[in-house]
Design an enzyme around this catalytic site. Structure first.
Site, PDB file in Angstrom:
ATOM      1  N   ARG A 143      40.521 111.033-114.412  1.00  0.00           N
ATOM      2  CA  ARG A 143      40.016 110.532-115.692  1.00  0.00           C
ATOM      3  C   ARG A 143      38.618 111.068-116.024  1.00  0.00           C
ATOM      4  O   ARG A 143      38.159 110.942-117.148  1.00  0.00           O
ATOM      5  CB  ARG A 143      40.013 108.984-115.680  1.00  0.00           C
ATOM      6  CG  ARG A 143      41.425 108.400-115.713  1.00  0.00           C
ATOM      7  CD  ARG A 143      41.442 106.922-115.324  1.00  0.00           C
ATOM      8  NE  ARG A 143      41.352 106.729-113.873  1.00  0.00           N
ATOM      9  CZ  ARG A 143      41.420 105.539-113.266  1.00  0.00           C
ATOM     10  NH1 ARG A 143      41.559 104.434-113.985  1.00  0.00           N
ATOM     11  NH2 ARG A 143      41.333 105.445-111.956  1.00  0.00           N
ATOM     12  N   LYS A 158       2.654 129.953-111.154  1.00  0.00           N
ATOM     13  CA  LYS A 158       3.787 130.157-110.261  1.00  0.00           C
ATOM     14  C   LYS A 158       3.259 130.689-108.947  1.00  0.00           C
ATOM     15  O   LYS A 158       2.450 131.623-108.960  1.00  0.00           O
ATOM     16  CB  LYS A 158       4.768 131.164-110.865  1.00  0.00           C
ATOM     17  CG  LYS A 158       6.006 131.336-110.018  1.00  0.00           C
ATOM     18  CD  LYS A 158       6.572 132.736-110.042  1.00  0.00           C
ATOM     19  CE  LYS A 158       5.719 133.695-109.278  1.00  0.00           C
ATOM     20  NZ  LYS A 158       6.318 135.010-109.086  1.00  0.00           N
ATOM     21  N   ASN A 179     -13.581 129.389-112.803  1.00  0.00           N
ATOM     22  CA  ASN A 179     -13.241 129.134-114.200  1.00  0.00           C
ATOM     23  C   ASN A 179     -12.437 130.333-114.713  1.00  0.00           C
ATOM     24  O   ASN A 179     -12.899 131.475-114.630  1.00  0.00           O
ATOM     25  CB  ASN A 179     -14.512 128.960-115.029  1.00  0.00           C
ATOM     26  CG  ASN A 179     -14.159 128.475-116.432  1.00  0.00           C
ATOM     27  OD1 ASN A 179     -14.065 127.289-116.693  1.00  0.00           O
ATOM     28  ND2 ASN A 179     -13.921 129.417-117.335  1.00  0.00           N
TER      29      ASN A 179
HETATM   30  C1  UD1 Z   1      40.547  99.985-107.271  1.00  0.00           C
HETATM   31  C2  UD1 Z   1      41.237  98.699-106.829  1.00  0.00           C
HETATM   32  C3  UD1 Z   1      41.037  97.642-107.926  1.00  0.00           C
HETATM   33  C4  UD1 Z   1      39.563  97.411-108.167  1.00  0.00           C
HETATM   34  C5  UD1 Z   1      38.842  98.744-108.473  1.00  0.00           C
HETATM   35  C6  UD1 Z   1      37.352  98.541-108.468  1.00  0.00           C
HETATM   36  C7  UD1 Z   1      43.188  99.340-105.496  1.00  0.00           C
HETATM   37  C8  UD1 Z   1      44.643  99.500-105.447  1.00  0.00           C
HETATM   38  N1  UD1 Z   1      42.656  98.942-106.637  1.00  0.00           N
HETATM   39  O1  UD1 Z   1      41.189 100.439-108.442  1.00  0.00           O
HETATM   40  O2  UD1 Z   1      41.634  96.422-107.532  1.00  0.00           O
HETATM   41  O3  UD1 Z   1      39.367  96.528-109.253  1.00  0.00           O
HETATM   42  O4  UD1 Z   1      39.142  99.742-107.473  1.00  0.00           O
HETATM   43  O5  UD1 Z   1      36.651  99.672-108.889  1.00  0.00           O
HETATM   44  O6  UD1 Z   1      42.533  99.524-104.481  1.00  0.00           O
HETATM   45  N2  UD1 Z   1      40.889 106.754-103.199  1.00  0.00           N
HETATM   46  C9  UD1 Z   1      41.198 107.437-102.056  1.00  0.00           C
HETATM   47  N3  UD1 Z   1      42.497 107.763-101.799  1.00  0.00           N
HETATM   48  C10 UD1 Z   1      43.499 107.409-102.623  1.00  0.00           C
HETATM   49  C11 UD1 Z   1      43.197 106.696-103.787  1.00  0.00           C
HETATM   50  C12 UD1 Z   1      41.876 106.377-104.051  1.00  0.00           C
HETATM   51  O7  UD1 Z   1      40.304 107.779-101.270  1.00  0.00           O
HETATM   52  O8  UD1 Z   1      44.651 107.729-102.294  1.00  0.00           O
HETATM   53  C13 UD1 Z   1      39.484 106.415-103.465  1.00  0.00           C
HETATM   54  C14 UD1 Z   1      38.965 107.040-104.754  1.00  0.00           C
HETATM   55  O9  UD1 Z   1      38.328 108.264-104.485  1.00  0.00           O
HETATM   56  C15 UD1 Z   1      37.976 105.985-105.240  1.00  0.00           C
HETATM   57  C16 UD1 Z   1      38.470 104.695-104.635  1.00  0.00           C
HETATM   58  O10 UD1 Z   1      39.381 105.032-103.622  1.00  0.00           O
HETATM   59  O11 UD1 Z   1      36.649 106.245-104.777  1.00  0.00           O
HETATM   60  C17 UD1 Z   1      39.151 103.805-105.658  1.00  0.00           C
HETATM   61  O12 UD1 Z   1      40.252 104.487-106.208  1.00  0.00           O
HETATM   62  P1  UD1 Z   1      40.585 104.400-107.753  1.00  0.00           P
HETATM   63  O13 UD1 Z   1      41.778 105.224-108.019  1.00  0.00           O
HETATM   64  O14 UD1 Z   1      39.381 104.648-108.552  1.00  0.00           O
HETATM   65  O15 UD1 Z   1      41.008 102.843-107.843  1.00  0.00           O
HETATM   66  P2  UD1 Z   1      40.981 101.914-109.109  1.00  0.00           P
HETATM   67  O16 UD1 Z   1      42.160 102.186-109.944  1.00  0.00           O
HETATM   68  O17 UD1 Z   1      39.657 101.979-109.762  1.00  0.00           O
HETATM   69 CA    CA Z   2      37.836 103.213-109.472  1.00  0.00          CA
END
Ligand code: UD1
Ligand code: CA
Length: 464
Positions: A15, A350, A376
């Site tokens: 996103r 610089k 100066n």
């Molecule tokens: C997640 C939570 C949600 C919470 C929100 C808060 C879950 C299922 N949902 O949603 O409840 O309200 O965060 O911000 O956990 N990531 C990985 N591996 C993956 C998927 C994600 O490392 O396979 C990491 C992403 O890089 C990120 C974090 O986990 O830093 C959160 O993932 P993201 O996809 O942003 O979750 P949200 O949909 O925001």
């Molecule tokens: Ca997130």
């Protein structure tokens, strides 16, 4: 009890629509994942394992030895992500703090409070929650009739009733480490996104009769999860405000915090005044009793006590105490000003070391130079340091006087106490206390101005 941290940072961040991996996007000059890692370290987590996947090399290159790493080769969800740390952490007895790499405003103080509540209540899991005006996009906290936590439901799996819940999961949790990994083994991917959700661990533990606590943060800023550029700008705004308050609490006057941009690692001494339009970046450090701005842009620059920097730009420069810089000065890398130096309007420096009490008040370029003390440099005087191929050095001794519009053609040395006459082009060294004059001798022709005008008038009449 042993405290460990797991930081989720393997997602691509679709996103964001960016070539830069999401967790490396900076907020107030520092990548989001660095903010998060700093917070867990400050909350005395002994070990921190960062889950990397998309951009693993870039993330590791950035964080270096500050963390351990586990690779999540395929991004199958946040639960699957945590599972990748099982080999490293699965056998640890203690508390695991799990944080997302995209929640840059989570603070060490809040993590401490979360951990304290978790330990006090002897919970298997404690969730950091927040009450938001607009909870869209976040997982919702489902509570039972007596307010007890039942589970977390993701936005995409919400019923209409659940979607109306305003208490959200911030994505920051504390777990009993062994119970976390045991419950993760039971998580499935039967949900709207076909992912293994970390959030499902809560429902699993609850159904096993374990105690689940929730710590609701009073500051909804802590909750912000950056999934797109709109949230990135919001995080920036909130972090900027937080940084300003920190400096204000330490005794710094910030005239207009909404129009002052101070990055996270900048330090500022008490009784310094920062005027609007100022940008302080990187490892910039400013002393006490300084006046910075309006509209100064300083990067990795050190400013000594009692100095003034107005409408100027500095990059990797060192400015001593009681100096006056600007308006409209440009201090490039390698500039080192001793105490009480004046660098005035439209002056560029610089790789220039300038001694105590020296003045370069207007319209000068001083590059690749060593300038002594009490020198100066007159208006418009410059060092000619570049012949199109090589950079050469200019050395100016203590107490020397460089007249206006002098050109010092490097390499060249001007001795101590020497005097370079205005308008001179200096190509040879000048000895201590010598006077150098290198310009045409003046000739005055009596009444000649009227003669020239008459000639010009006559030409104009002929041509009409
Ligand atoms: C997640 C939570 C949600 C919470 C929100 C808060 C879950 C299922 N949902 O949603 O409840 O309200 O965060 O911000 O956990 N990531 C990985 N591996 C993956 C998927 C994600 O490392 O396979 C990491 C992403 O890089 C990120 C974090 O986990 O830093 C959160 O993932 P993201 O996809 O942003 O979750 P949200 O949909 O925001
Ligand atoms: Ca997130």
């Amino acid at each position: 009890m042993t405290r460990i941290a797991i930081v989720l940072a393997a997602g691509q961040g679709k996103r964001m629509k960016s070539k830069l991996y999401k967790v490396l996007h900076p907020v107030c000059g520092k990548p989001m994942v660095s903010h998060v890692l700093d917070a867990v370290k400050k909350a005395s987590c002994e070990r921190a394992v960062v889950i990397v996947g998309h951009g693993a090399e870039a993330v590791q290159a950035h964080l270096g030895d500050a963390a351990e790493y586990a690779l999540q080769a395929e991004q199958l969800g946040t639960g699957h992500a945590v599972l990748q740390a099982k080999e490293q952490l699965g056998e640890v007895d203690g508390v695991a703090v799990v944080v997302c790499g995209d929640t840059p405003l989570v603070s060490a103080e809040t993590l401490e409070a979360l951990i304290a509540l978790h330990e006090r209540e002897g919970a298997a899991a404690t969730i950091m929650t927040a009450e938001l005006e607009s909870p869209t996009g976040y997982g919702r906290l489902v509570r039972g009739a007596n307010g007890e936590v039942l589970r977390i439901v993701e936005q995409k799996d919400c019923t209409a009733e659940e979607a109306a819940i305003r208490e959200i999961n911030t994505g920051t949790y504390c777990f009993d480490n062994r119970k976390l990994f045991a419950a993760l083994a039971q998580v499935t991917n039967e949900n709207a996104q076909g992912e293994y959700y970390l959030t499902d661990v809560i429902g699993i533990l609850q159904r096993q009769g374990e105690r689940i606590s929730a710590y609701k943060t009073a500051d909804p800023a802590e909750a912000i999860g950056v999934n797109d550029r709109v949230a990135l700008a919001e995080a920036e705004r909130l972090m900027r405000r937080r940084i300003a308050v920190k400096h204000q609490t330490n005794g710094v006057t910030i005239i207009d915090p909404e129009h002052t941009y101070i990055e996270a690692d900048v330090t500022i001494g008490a009784d310094t005044i920062v005027y609007p339009g100022t940008v302080l970046r990187g490892n910039t450090s400013i002393g006490e009793n300084c006046v910075i701005g309006p509209s100064s842009d300083l990067t990795d620059t050190k400013i000594g006590d009692g100095s003034t920097v107005r409408q100027s730009v500095a990059d990797q420069a060192v400015v001593g105490a009681r100096c006056s810089v600007g308006p409209f000065a440009y201090l490039r890398p390698g500039t080192k000003l001793a105490d009480q130096v004046k660098v005035g309007d439209f002056v560029e420096l610089k790789n220039a070391v300038v001694g105590e009490g020296s003045k370069i008040p207007h319209l000068s370029y001083v590059g690749d130079a060593t300038v002594g003390s009490n020198v100066n440099i007159g208006c418009g005087a410059i060092t000619a340091n570049y012949d199109g191929y090589n950079k050469s050095q200019t050395v100016i001794g203590d107490n020397a006087f460089i007249g206006s519009n002098a050109n010092l053609i490097a390499p060249v040395t001007i001795g101590k106490g020497a005097y370079v006459v205005a308008g001179s082009t200096i190509t040879q060294d000048v000895g201590d206390n010598d006077l150098a004059i290198a310009r045409e001798r003046q000739v005055n022709k009596e009444g000649y101005a009227e003669k020239i005008r008459a000639r010009a008038r006559a030409k104009k009449e002929r041509d009409q």
